[in-house]
Scaffold this motif. Structure first.
Motif, PDB file in Angstrom:
ATOM      1  N   GLU A  79       0.849  -1.194   0.000  1.00 47.84           N
ATOM      2  CA  GLU A  79       0.000   0.000   0.000  1.00 47.84           C
ATOM      3  C   GLU A  79       0.883   1.241   0.000  1.00 47.84           C
ATOM      4  N   ILE A  80       0.491   2.243  -0.778  1.00 47.45           N
ATOM      5  CA  ILE A  80       1.242   3.505  -0.828  1.00 47.45           C
ATOM      6  C   ILE A  80       0.744   4.427   0.278  1.00 47.45           C
ATOM      7  N   GLU A  81       1.684   4.910   1.086  1.00 48.29           N
ATOM      8  CA  GLU A  81       1.368   5.807   2.197  1.00 48.29           C
ATOM      9  C   GLU A  81       2.353   6.968   2.190  1.00 48.29           C
ATOM     10  N   ASP A  82       1.869   8.168   1.945  1.00 50.02           N
ATOM     11  CA  ASP A  82       2.730   9.357   1.952  1.00 50.02           C
ATOM     12  C   ASP A  82       3.933   9.184   1.036  1.00 50.02           C
ATOM     13  N   GLY A  83       3.709   8.593  -0.132  1.00 46.25           N
ATOM     14  CA  GLY A  83       4.774   8.419  -1.103  1.00 46.25           C
ATOM     15  C   GLY A  83       5.635   7.201  -0.895  1.00 46.25           C
ATOM     16  N   ARG A  84       5.404   6.483   0.205  1.00 44.24           N
ATOM     17  CA  ARG A  84       6.158   5.257   0.481  1.00 44.24           C
ATOM     18  C   ARG A  84       5.280   4.041   0.205  1.00 44.24           C
ATOM     19  N   SER A  85       5.873   3.014  -0.372  1.00 44.81           N
ATOM     20  CA  SER A  85       5.176   1.744  -0.535  1.00 44.81           C
ATOM     21  C   SER A  85       5.535   0.856   0.642  1.00 44.81           C
ATOM     22  N   MET A  86       4.509   0.414   1.380  1.00 47.99           N
ATOM     23  CA  MET A  86       4.723  -0.356   2.599  1.00 47.99           C
ATOM     24  C   MET A  86       4.040  -1.720   2.485  1.00 47.99           C
ATOM     25  N   ILE A  87       4.690  -2.743   3.064  1.00 46.87           N
ATOM     26  CA  ILE A  87       4.162  -4.102   3.043  1.00 46.87           C
ATOM     27  C   ILE A  87       3.387  -4.346   4.336  1.00 46.87           C
ATOM     28  N   THR A  98      -1.053  -5.784  10.378  1.00 49.12           N
ATOM     29  CA  THR A  98       0.075  -4.995  10.851  1.00 49.12           C
ATOM     30  C   THR A  98       1.036  -4.730   9.690  1.00 49.12           C
ATOM     31  N   TYR A  99       1.959  -3.799   9.916  1.00 49.94           N
ATOM     32  CA  TYR A  99       3.109  -3.715   9.027  1.00 49.94           C
ATOM     33  C   TYR A  99       3.891  -5.014   9.122  1.00 49.94           C
ATOM     34  N   LEU A 100       4.559  -5.396   8.046  1.00 49.88           N
ATOM     35  CA  LEU A 100       5.399  -6.591   8.067  1.00 49.88           C
ATOM     36  C   LEU A 100       6.724  -6.228   8.721  1.00 49.88           C
ATOM     37  N   CYS A 101       6.655  -5.957  10.021  1.00 42.63           N
ATOM     38  CA  CYS A 101       7.809  -5.474  10.773  1.00 42.63           C
ATOM     39  C   CYS A 101       7.676  -5.935  12.209  1.00 42.63           C
ATOM     40  N   ALA A 102       8.749  -6.506  12.736  1.00 39.54           N
ATOM     41  CA  ALA A 102       8.731  -7.023  14.108  1.00 39.54           C
ATOM     42  C   ALA A 102       9.465  -6.119  15.092  1.00 39.54           C
ATOM     43  N   SER A 103       9.986  -4.996  14.625  1.00 40.27           N
ATOM     44  CA  SER A 103      10.738  -4.100  15.510  1.00 40.27           C
ATOM     45  C   SER A 103       9.764  -3.238  16.315  1.00 40.27           C
ATOM     46  N   PRO A 104       9.775  -3.314  17.631  1.00 34.99           N
ATOM     47  CA  PRO A 104       8.765  -2.621  18.445  1.00 34.99           C
ATOM     48  C   PRO A 104       8.827  -1.105  18.370  1.00 34.99           C
ATOM     49  N   ASN A 105      10.003  -0.534  18.139  1.00 33.40           N
ATOM     50  CA  ASN A 105      10.124   0.926  18.129  1.00 33.40           C
ATOM     51  C   ASN A 105      10.288   1.495  16.724  1.00 33.40           C
ATOM     52  N   CYS A 106      10.040   0.691  15.725  1.00 37.73           N
ATOM     53  CA  CYS A 106      10.241   1.139  14.346  1.00 37.73           C
ATOM     54  C   CYS A 106       9.203   2.197  13.970  1.00 37.73           C
ATOM     55  N   GLN A 107       9.647   3.217  13.254  1.00 40.25           N
ATOM     56  CA  GLN A 107       8.763   4.282  12.795  1.00 40.25           C
ATOM     57  C   GLN A 107       8.188   4.003  11.403  1.00 40.25           C
ATOM     58  N   HIS A 108       8.658   2.945  10.754  1.00 41.80           N
ATOM     59  CA  HIS A 108       8.140   2.518   9.440  1.00 41.80           C
ATOM     60  C   HIS A 108       8.234   3.643   8.400  1.00 41.80           C
ATOM     61  N   ALA A 115       9.136  -3.598   6.492  1.00 37.57           N
ATOM     62  CA  ALA A 115       7.895  -3.377   5.745  1.00 37.57           C
ATOM     63  C   ALA A 115       8.062  -2.359   4.625  1.00 37.57           C
ATOM     64  N   PHE A 116       9.180  -1.676   4.601  1.00 41.33           N
ATOM     65  CA  PHE A 116       9.421  -0.614   3.608  1.00 41.33           C
ATOM     66  C   PHE A 116       9.771  -1.248   2.262  1.00 41.33           C
ATOM     67  N   ALA A 117       9.048  -0.847   1.220  1.00 43.19           N
ATOM     68  CA  ALA A 117       9.322  -1.381  -0.115  1.00 43.19           C
ATOM     69  C   ALA A 117      10.067  -0.377  -0.986  1.00 43.19           C
ATOM     70  N   THR A 118       9.565   0.849  -1.075  1.00 43.66           N
ATOM     71  CA  THR A 118      10.212   1.869  -1.892  1.00 43.66           C
ATOM     72  C   THR A 118       9.652   3.236  -1.535  1.00 43.66           C
ATOM     73  N   SER A 119      10.437   4.274  -1.819  1.00 44.30           N
ATOM     74  CA  SER A 119       9.972   5.647  -1.595  1.00 44.30           C
ATOM     75  C   SER A 119       9.693   6.357  -2.901  1.00 44.30           C
ATOM     76  N   THR A 120       9.677   5.619  -4.001  1.00 42.26           N
ATOM     77  CA  THR A 120       9.469   6.263  -5.305  1.00 42.26           C
ATOM     78  C   THR A 120       8.016   6.617  -5.560  1.00 42.26           C
ATOM     79  N   GLY A 121       7.095   6.121  -4.709  1.00 41.49           N
ATOM     80  CA  GLY A 121       5.683   6.377  -4.934  1.00 41.49           C
ATOM     81  C   GLY A 121       5.074   5.452  -5.962  1.00 41.49           C
ATOM     82  N   PHE A 122       5.857   4.510  -6.432  1.00 39.31           N
ATOM     83  CA  PHE A 122       5.372   3.550  -7.419  1.00 39.31           C
ATOM     84  C   PHE A 122       5.446   2.169  -6.782  1.00 39.31           C
ATOM     85  N   ALA A 123       4.292   1.613  -6.423  1.00 42.18           N
ATOM     86  CA  ALA A 123       4.266   0.395  -5.617  1.00 42.18           C
ATOM     87  C   ALA A 123       4.625  -0.838  -6.438  1.00 42.18           C
TER      88      ALA A 123
END
Length: 415
Positions: A79-87, A98-108, A115-123
């Motif tokens: 899913e694209i969120e604020d220009g970032r593609s997130m898993i 949830t985000y596909l992330c197990a880090s408790p303090n992660c800001q994603h 969970a971060f896929a790309t910041s290009t805005g193209f998922a």
């Protein structure tokens, strides 16, 4: 079996027509069973000799790798969120997304997050097999930078993700992707600077990224349609417009001709052992399906007013084929679309009961979760008004298969 195809969020009309035109993708037409002389590729390659598991279709269809990947346990999606593609991941057992992330303090927010896929805005699109998660990036140019097509692979928890293969200049990957756990199978198209075109069936070693060319179509077009246990369903469209369908066994290199047909006589679809033929006759469609041991024949199964151009298969889940059909045209030239669910065990045909609140068109079936594929995953749209321009977001809903067929709105919102 796992197959599906996309249509309808906001660009419903254009995407429906693009999907329905399917002349060079998954819409297929009629024809007598092919002989070995006229359907098999002319030079069958040697087998992969892979220590392969069961083949699994990772993509929605031969035309769409898809933003979702359903499993026995739940669903992954991008899913694209604020220009970032997130898993994201939805767990069927707990109902948690949830985000596909197990880090408790992660800001994603960056690539330190799994969970971060790309910041290009193209998922990217996504797929999973028993042990791996894959991201499929198409080639594109944002006006400043050129991004070649590439495939990333990682663990199912998002960790250890890295580039498996980067395509060269002028190369694109086909939408149909299959995995056996050891290799990916897909097609690669290459256009030379002089405009020459070639299309190949390739495999990629999941551990090394080593590419093997299994078959070259010269000037034709190749599509991975689906899987049947230890074989791939492959379609080749020749330069004279003949569609040739075969199955290919990677372990042995054996090709088996299945059928061939000319353009616009029928729509065909492959899933597991099943081969489906949807043949328009006037304003009604006849379905013939065979799995090699049995055949079902349903004349006048559902209406379609635009022939093969108005038929699109969404997928085959829980012994049921889901088919979109253009059933009429409004005064403003917009299309009336209905979906029909055809049970291949009973022959029962049911009109799909759930529709988009604004467009009135059927909700899209994007997959099925659970070991028995008894939880359908639907794509829906949220609006803040009564027009398509008031669209706010796309969201997913889960519903038990039996409730869906009965029209009982027992939905669970996933995101």
């Amino acid at each position: 079996m796992n197959k599906k195809s996309n249509i309808f969020p906001l660009q419903i009309l254009s995407v429906m027509m693009a999907a329905a035109v399917l002349a060079s993708c998954s819409a297929q037409q009629a024809g007598a069973p092919a002989t070995s002389e006229n359907a098999a590729p002319s030079a069958p390659p040697a087998g992969d000799n892979a220590p392969a598991g069961e083949l699994k279709m990772l993509s929605l269809s031969p035309d769409d790798t898809g933003a979702q990947a359903c499993t026995d346990q739940g669903m992954y999606w991008v899913e694209i969120e604020d220009g970032r593609s997130m898993i994201h991941y939805w767990d069927l057992a707990t109902g948690q997304a949830t985000y596909l992330c197990a880090s408790p303090n992660c800001q994603h927010t960056d690539d330190s997050c799994t969970a971060f896929a790309t910041s290009t805005g193209f998922a990217p699109s996504i797929g999973v097999d028993e042990e791996h998660l894959y991201l499929f990036f198409i080639d594109y140019n944002d006006g400043q930078n050129e991004y070649p097509a590439r495939i990333e692979v990682g663990n199912l928890d998002g960790g250890d993700r890295h580039t498996l293969y980067t395509f060269g200049s002028g190369q694109t990957m086909g939408a149909g992707v299959v995995s056996d756990g050891a290799r990916l199978y897909l097609t690669r198209s290459t256009v030379s600077p002089e405009g020459a075109y070639s299309n190949e069936l390739i495999s990629l070693d999941v551990n090394t990224g080593e590419l093997t060319t299994l078959y070259s179509a010269n000037e034709g077009y190749l599509f991975v349609l689906g899987t049947d246990g230890d074989e791939l369903w492959i379609k080749e469209i020749t330069t004279d417009g003949i569609h040739k369908v075969s199955t290919y066994a990677p372990a042995t290199g054996a090709w088996t001709p299945r059928t061939e047909y000319e353009q616009e006589q029928m729509v065909g679809y492959a899933s597991g052992p099943w081969w489906f033929q949807l043949e328009p006759d006037g304003e009604q469609v006849t379905l013939t399906a065979t799995d090699g041991t049995q055949e079902i024949h349903l004349p006048d199964c559902f209406p379609s007013v635009q022939g093969t151009a108005g038929i699109y298969v969404e997928g085959y889940y829980h012994d049921t084929l889901f088919v979109d059909s253009v059933t009429g045209v409004e005064e403003d030239s917009s299309l009336q679309v209905k979906m029909f669910a055809i049970n291949c065990q009973t022959g029962q045909v049911v009109e799909f009961p759930f529709t988009d609140a604004v467009t009135g068109r059927p909700l899209q079936v994007v997959g099925a979760a659970g070991p028995e594929e008894d939880i359908l995953i639907l794509e829906n749209n949220a609006y803040n008004g009564t027009t398509q321009t008031s669209w706010e977001r796309t969201f997913y809903q889960a519903i038990p298969f039996d409730d869906c067929m009965a029209g009982t709105a027992n939905f669970t919102n996933i995101n």
